[in-house]
Design an enzyme around this catalytic site. Structure first.
Site, PDB file in Angstrom:
ATOM      1  N   GLU D  61     -46.946 -40.469   7.577  1.00 50.79           N
ATOM      2  CA  GLU D  61     -47.713 -41.498   6.993  1.00 50.79           C
ATOM      3  C   GLU D  61     -47.426 -42.927   7.624  1.00 50.79           C
ATOM      4  O   GLU D  61     -48.272 -43.843   7.681  1.00 50.79           O
ATOM      5  CB  GLU D  61     -47.614 -41.734   5.417  1.00 50.79           C
ATOM      6  CG  GLU D  61     -48.212 -40.818   4.487  1.00 50.79           C
ATOM      7  CD  GLU D  61     -47.521 -39.673   4.401  1.00 50.79           C
ATOM      8  OE1 GLU D  61     -46.234 -39.328   5.068  1.00 50.79           O
ATOM      9  OE2 GLU D  61     -47.839 -38.652   3.746  1.00 50.79           O
ATOM     10  N   HIS D 130     -45.515 -38.480  -8.540  1.00 49.45           N
ATOM     11  CA  HIS D 130     -46.661 -38.306  -8.231  1.00 49.45           C
ATOM     12  C   HIS D 130     -47.881 -38.937  -9.323  1.00 49.45           C
ATOM     13  O   HIS D 130     -48.822 -38.269  -9.753  1.00 49.45           O
ATOM     14  CB  HIS D 130     -46.790 -36.758  -8.481  1.00 49.45           C
ATOM     15  CG  HIS D 130     -46.365 -36.099  -7.167  1.00 49.45           C
ATOM     16  ND1 HIS D 130     -45.325 -36.330  -6.565  1.00 49.45           N
ATOM     17  CD2 HIS D 130     -47.221 -35.140  -6.276  1.00 49.45           C
ATOM     18  CE1 HIS D 130     -45.259 -35.495  -5.269  1.00 49.45           C
ATOM     19  NE2 HIS D 130     -46.418 -34.911  -4.890  1.00 49.45           N
TER      20      HIS D 130
END
Ligand code: TPP
Ligand code: TPP
Ligand code: MG
Ligand code: MG
Lengths: 351, 325, 325, 351
Positions: D61, D130
């Site tokens: 990322e 998450h």
């Protein structure tokens, strides 16, 4: 036994004492053991404790934070040091996703006694990537304690508390505080985390501030005192968890609030202080609070612009007068070529 | 000796001398405390920039990091604008908002430099990737130091460039130090940086970063390789930093290297050595060299005057350029 | 054949069978919608965990990532607590606050698992580093998937472990996919993951991750190497995921692999193949195997009952454990 | 021509239209081209535009954000997609140090037309890593535009605006909005960035909300309407730059403010709204504002705890009643085993 020490010396002493006392403490960071010793804040430590406990590292902030975390989970008490807060941006996953949550998400079975020191740069063209104070960010993340000392006394006492704390503590040091002196006792003492401090007693206006903004508030208060205006300064030394009592008590008394913060305004920590006060002691407020922060733009390097970027004590003075309904005096005449990019004119770095 | 093209030898030397003289002069002037920004001088490391950039077309992009003066100048960046930028002036290449650590000259194909170690590596890869997406082949050259190879960004970028066989040339100037930290605290003993890319199937070179001809030749090979569509290339050049990490002074009092180390390091002076070689070969004369020195000194003086006389940006510019229109 | 120790063969098989049966049963039960957390099953990949962990002492630590059931169980993590955790119960290994992606069992030397890809690699290195700082040598074994080798954290960790010659064993289970993305979109053609560490001077192995004996033997060598102070080791095991990335179902309808691919992948079933081998060699009998199945089924039933009957955490626990005392 | 579309379909359509129209637009992210297609939000795109423009990537990322940035500087308009906001934590250097500042720090010479889509997870045990919505963080960084659509109509119109904008735009999508439907016109249309929206007109209390909190505010308003209480909802669709006018106008009218936010409270965006209102229209406020946010702890996975973690419309109802001086009704009786971890009972993911 009163003894004057610089802020940077106080930091050094705090680490020295903890290293001496507890073999599980170690210091890790780029250049912690080099000749500049993190602006002097780790001076002499490698000579005393060796390169294993005062540990240089590769430019791998992300993994090194994970390594520190892993060592904290297994008995050590790492102190990570970043010469600029920005370098910790590489390690946000380890700090925010991992360290902040490890204790909670495993139901309290493991803890992360880790300090991450981050220096906030300012002046001499530090610019957009060497000057950000993102303390608001860290304060927003449950599980991190966030500390911003303003005085040498607190620097030492808070750093010792941070090192002894069993949680990840983000310890943010403003570069312009490094040479400021204060009475600092020898030996171990602790300033508790999560306690605000009434730094100056007064009646007319409350100023909540942290880090270097506290110093500017003090300077403003000195000015205002000459005109008979009495300021109460609440030093928010720990911005998470926040000790709101002294702040609320103060506003109950003064009815007027200024928040001076070294960061940006929008969605920043100053807004938290305003909100707390409004939620809790709304009825005492005589005037709407005022936030004094950086304008919401990146830091320009040229002093011609940074001269207008950083708020000055005079901005605090003006805000106080506004709250008191007094005529705002004319702003000081700042020129682009003025040398406001150093804490004092003789300052020659390192920056 | 680049016998086949002696003009190239001369240009290489002259360009390197030019950067040497600019950096020397700026380092002198820095003591006036008018250039007020952190400045990482390229003194001693000028040759790699010159030897590499000499192969590049104007529209081919390069990126660099905190120590970028040499790269900027070798790629043809405006000297006046660079000096003005260091002086914080409105006429600077970043209108004063950048300083030494944030140079840019899009006209010259200098995409930008920023001081977060490793960060420009993926950005440089992206500059080539955009051409790839448009079905074109566009070389992108990325300059960085040995420490940048320690960042995760470096590996992630290398891998991505290799997946898509992007024409990216990564130039690593290994000057043995990251600030004051020697390689020994940052790398396992005995490893060679130029071996790392091989695990990614990436071609690499290792060369002397003080020898202008060797630089020119390896860079030529590396660039040819990348341009031909075979994928990214990594080149490690060993060179040596003469001054302190940041600023115009010596740093031998700080204990990580001795004065003798620096004297030894300076023996591989790319300007002096190549000058001697060209003199000996009869390609260069002393008077030609002196002429260069005079011309360059004038150019520098002009740039400094330009910078000093330029206006500062106005207060209004503080809030300008937050968002692009 | 581990002829020299046939008991080891049997234990390896039995342990692998146990994980197989646990995962199969949990996958069945998942459809009841009572285990309400994202769950990455280890079905098909049980053998690596067993072959590696069989070498480890209780106090030697392992870490894992999102797909951690097999590692947790092979290291001796409590089955009851794991199942209870999946059911969100107070008796779970993380008191219900973690779920399948956040397992922990410190008593068993399972330091923790978290689902951010790559993040536990440096944390695992840190677990060994703390011993190093204290002048001790303590093995740390880190399990991760092929995709984790794409993260910057992996390289940074590898380098740091190599600098200090830390006794770290990195076990990469290359199951060919990251969610549904094949290696071809994530790696340059033709590279072998186990070649990458060589550039760091790090020893590496490559082996079949479905062959229990091969796993056991390479892991033994790797662990021996690390324990002996020579530095970190990287082992790449090729294995295959049977189910969808996350959840208990098949995924062949999603287009990235066919049913035939999965059938082929399942040919390397570590349980069946090793069972056949041991049967053929006369080391195992069918009745012994059936006995195992019965015992394990009982153990599983017990754990499930325990989990189902356990209480949920109380509301008050929501705010608990924000900070350690 | 009124047509109902799901939020997720609206996102897909926005990207489809922009990809079709402008060859410089491309989409990059883990799994954007796989069979799950980012919860369906990139469905069909790889078939139409091929794997070069709908691009899968390694789990890298940080660098991939840098690559996107580099491509944006050289003529492309990347859309980065993260299946969870947390994965962007790896890329904070590229987002905050680089992308946000590039235009400013080079004096406006280059710009970064880049969208970063981030999905905020919720429910079915997403847990601590998450589920975080760190929109406040991004809003705090000058140079980033930060958008949180609440309706399918806005999702499409705002995403098109974001893609066409010449700045880095953080586009935050709450997972529980994905299946909600709304009237969504065909073809290109734009909802301008930096404009708040009066989603519901009313007189008694102003609720400022973004993203999924807006939906909860609407649900609360429906309840309250039955009792004759009239709510005005200001949907703060862009939290930076903030369009404060509709908000201030509303508070001038109602004199009462509730801020409902999907993030944490401490040093969060809700505090910014409170501060703005207090600073600008203090004199109109009849009661101190109330913030309704997550409690300041990480997200627990078990529904037994997450049931008590996420605020419910009933919390908004109670807050409204408090502001109006009405008796707060008893809180709904939530049990640990209740299934509040799905947007609706039949919801079976993907999560
Ligand atoms: C991510 C990050 N960490 C730390 C720093 C501080 N820093 C500035 S330059 C530098 C050393 C870089 O060394 P190298 O890449 O070898 O380049 P050199 O200075 O030798 O030319 C460091 C550590 C930084 N700028 N960025
Ligand atoms: C940093 C990060 N990016 C993306 C994800 C989403 N994600 C979860 S698992 C996974 C694939 C991991 O593949 P691999 O490491 O090979 O393990 P496997 O699932 O194959 O066992 C991804 C991309 C994540 N958890 N973390
Ligand atoms: Mg170097
Ligand atoms: Mg995999």
């Amino acid at each position: 036994m009163s003894r004057e020490l610089k802020f940077v010396e106080a930091l050094q002493e705090a680490q020295d004492l903890c290293l001496e006392r507890d073999p599980s403490v170690y210091v890790m960071g780029l250049g912690v053991s080099d000749g500049a010793a993190m602006f002097g804040s780790t001076k002499g430590l490698v000579e005393k404790y060796g390169p294993k406990r005062i540990l240089d590292m590769p430019v791998s902030e992300n993994a090194m934070t994970g390594v520190a975390l892993g060592s904290a989970l297994t008995g050590m008490r790492p102190i990570m040091v970043h010469l600029r807060l920005e370098f910790a941006m590489l390690a946000m996953d380890q700090i925010v996703n991992q360290a902040a949550k490890w204790h909670y998400m495993f139901g309290g079975q493991a803890s992360v006694p880790m300090v991450i020191r981050m220096v906030v740069g300012r002046g001499w063209g530090q610019g957009a990537q060497h000057s950000q104070s993102l303390h608001s960010w860290f304060a927003h993340v449950p599980g991190l304690k966030v500390v911003l000392p303003a005085t040498a006394y607190d620097a030492k006492g808070l750093l010792i508390s941070a090192i002894e704390d069993n949680n990840p503590v983000i310890f943010i040091e403003h570069r312009w505080l490094y040479n400021m002196t204060d009475k600092v006792p020898k030996g171990m003492y602790r300033v508790p985390l999560g306690k605000s401090n009434v730094l100056l007693k007064g009646n007319d206006v409350t100023i909540a501030a942290s880090s270097y903004a506290t110093i500017e508030a003090l300077n403003a208060a000195k000015e205002l005192e000459k005109e008979g205006i009495s300021i109460e300064i609440i030093d928010i030394r720990t911005i998470n968890p926040l000790d709101e009592e002294p702040l609320l008590e103060s506003v109950k008394k003064t009815g007027r609030l200024i928040v001076a913060d070294i960061g940006w305004k929008h969605a920043g920590f100053a807004g938290e202080i305003v909100s707390r006060v409004v939620e809790k002691v709304y009825q005492y407020l005589k005037e709407p609070p005022i936030r004094i922060t950086l304008p919401d733009v990146p830091t320009p390097t040229t002093r011609a612009l940074s001269n207008f970027y950083y708020p000055l004590p005079s901005d605090i003075v003006s805000a106080v007068k506004k709250l008191l309904g007094k005529a705002a005096e004319s702003k000081p005449d700042i020129k682009p070529e003025d040398f406001l990019d150093v804490p004092y004119l003789e300052f020659r770095g390192p920056f | 000796m680049l016998e086949y093209k002696k003009e190239i030898s001369l240009v290489l030397l002259r360009d390197t001398l030019r950067i040497r003289m600019i950096e020397s002069r700026l380092a002198e002037l820095y003591a006036e405390y008018e250039m007020r920004c952190p400045t990482h001088f390229s003194l001693g490391q000028e040759a790699v920039a010159v030897g590499v950039c000499h192969h590049l077309k104007k529209q081919e992009l390069i990126t660099s990091a905190h120590r970028s003066h040499a790269h900027y100048l070798a790629k043809g960046g405006s000297l006046k604008k660079m000096v003005a930028e260091l002086y914080g002036k409105k006429t600077g290449c970043a209108t004063g908002k950048g300083g030494s650590m944030h140079l840019i000259d899009l006209d010259a194909g200098f995409l930008g430099a920023v001081p977060i170690v490793g960060s420009t590596i993926p950005i440089g890869v992206g500059a080539s990737f955009s051409a790839y997406l448009q079905g074109e082949n566009k070389l992108s050259v990325i300059f960085f130091g040995d420490a940048a190879t320690e960042t995760g960004a470096f590996y992630e970028s290398l891998n991505f460039a290799a997946i898509h066989k992007l024409p990216v040339v990564m130039i690593c100037e290994n000057n043995l130090y990251s600030v004051m930290s020697p390689l020994s605290v940052r790398r396992p003993e005995g490893i060679k940086l130029s071996n790392i890319p091989q695990g990614f199937g990436v071609q690499s070179f290792h060369a002397d970063g003080s020898d202008l001809e060797e630089i020119y030749q390896t860079a030529g090979q590396a660039i040819e390789y990348a341009r031909s569509g075979k994928g990214p290339v990594f080149v490690e050049y060993i060179n040596y930093r003469w001054l302190e990490h940041c600023g115009p002074l010596s740093d031998t009092h700080l204990g990580f290297r001795t004065e003798e180390d620096v004297i030894n390091g300076k023996k591989k002076d790319p300007v002096r050595n190549y000058k001697d070689k060209l003199l000996k070969a009869g390609i260069l004369t002393d008077s030609e060299f002196s002429k260069w020195e005079k011309e360059i000194a004038e150019e520098i003086q002009e740039a400094i005057s330009f910078a000093k006389e330029s206006p500062f940006p106005e207060k209004e510019q503080l809030l300008e350029h937050l968002f692009a229109a």
